[in-house]
Design a protein around this motif. Structure first.
Motif, PDB file in Angstrom:
ATOM      1  N   LYS A  15     -55.581 -38.992 -49.862  1.00  0.00           N
ATOM      2  CA  LYS A  15     -55.470 -39.742 -51.107  1.00  0.00           C
ATOM      3  C   LYS A  15     -54.641 -41.007 -50.927  1.00  0.00           C
ATOM      4  N   ALA A  16     -53.524 -40.915 -50.212  1.00  0.00           N
ATOM      5  CA  ALA A  16     -52.651 -42.076 -50.030  1.00  0.00           C
ATOM      6  C   ALA A  16     -53.387 -43.215 -49.304  1.00  0.00           C
ATOM      7  N   ALA A  17     -54.141 -42.884 -48.292  1.00  0.00           N
ATOM      8  CA  ALA A  17     -54.894 -43.910 -47.554  1.00  0.00           C
ATOM      9  C   ALA A  17     -55.985 -44.525 -48.438  1.00  0.00           C
ATOM     10  N   LEU A  18     -56.679 -43.683 -49.222  1.00  0.00           N
ATOM     11  CA  LEU A  18     -57.706 -44.209 -50.130  1.00  0.00           C
ATOM     12  C   LEU A  18     -57.078 -45.121 -51.186  1.00  0.00           C
ATOM     13  N   TYR A  22     -58.156 -49.082 -51.630  1.00  0.00           N
ATOM     14  CA  TYR A  22     -58.798 -49.628 -52.823  1.00  0.00           C
ATOM     15  C   TYR A  22     -57.858 -50.527 -53.629  1.00  0.00           C
ATOM     16  N   ALA A  23     -56.575 -50.193 -53.685  1.00  0.00           N
ATOM     17  CA  ALA A  23     -55.620 -51.060 -54.386  1.00  0.00           C
ATOM     18  C   ALA A  23     -55.496 -52.395 -53.661  1.00  0.00           C
ATOM     19  N   GLY A  24     -55.426 -52.340 -52.330  1.00  0.00           N
ATOM     20  CA  GLY A  24     -55.322 -53.570 -51.547  1.00  0.00           C
ATOM     21  C   GLY A  24     -56.590 -54.395 -51.552  1.00  0.00           C
ATOM     22  N   LEU A  25     -57.724 -53.730 -51.545  1.00  0.00           N
ATOM     23  CA  LEU A  25     -59.010 -54.421 -51.493  1.00  0.00           C
ATOM     24  C   LEU A  25     -59.390 -55.046 -52.829  1.00  0.00           C
TER      25      LEU A  25
END
Length: 123
Positions: A15-18, A22-25
């Motif tokens: 979850k942390a990586a996702l 998505y937040a960064g992208l």
């Protein structure tokens, strides 16, 4: 009556990586769901369009992306889906402080969600 797409969900192993991806992208805002462990699920606010959820897959598998379609009556919709070659996957289930949902697979196995209109339960 048209049935709009009203929610999306992205589930995966990390979850942390996702969330970071998505937040960064896309600059999506993530809000942890208080009733869940913080590393399990978050609500996604993209700023416009439909909101969604992002979290850790419950079975530890690779996860999936699902969109949810609003329907007037989940039981009737599931009967229609089954009569047209689809299969019930899960539900109907009342989400805590949320709507009545179900999952089905289309004749080729893709999973799609249903949300019953006016089924939101608060507190």
């Amino acid at each position: 009556m048209p049935n709009p797409v009203v929610f999306f969900e992205i589930l995966g192993k990390d979850k942390a990586a996702l969330e970071s991806f998505y937040a960064g992208l896309f600059d999506w805002q993530m809000t942890p769901v208080e009733s869940e462990a913080p590393d399990t699920y978050a609500m996604v606010s993209p700023g416009s369009g439909i909101n969604g959820g992002l979290g850790k897959s419950m079975d530890g598998g690779p996860g999936h992306v699902t969109f949810y379609v609003e329907v007037a009556n989940i039981a009737e919709s599931l009967s229609l889906i089954e009569s047209r070659g689809g299969k019930r996957v899960a539900g109907p289930d009342q989400m805590p402080n949320g709507p009545l949902i179900a999952l089905f697979s289309d004749p080729e196995g893709r999973v799609v969600g249903l949300v019953e209109a006016n089924s939101w339960r608060k507190g």
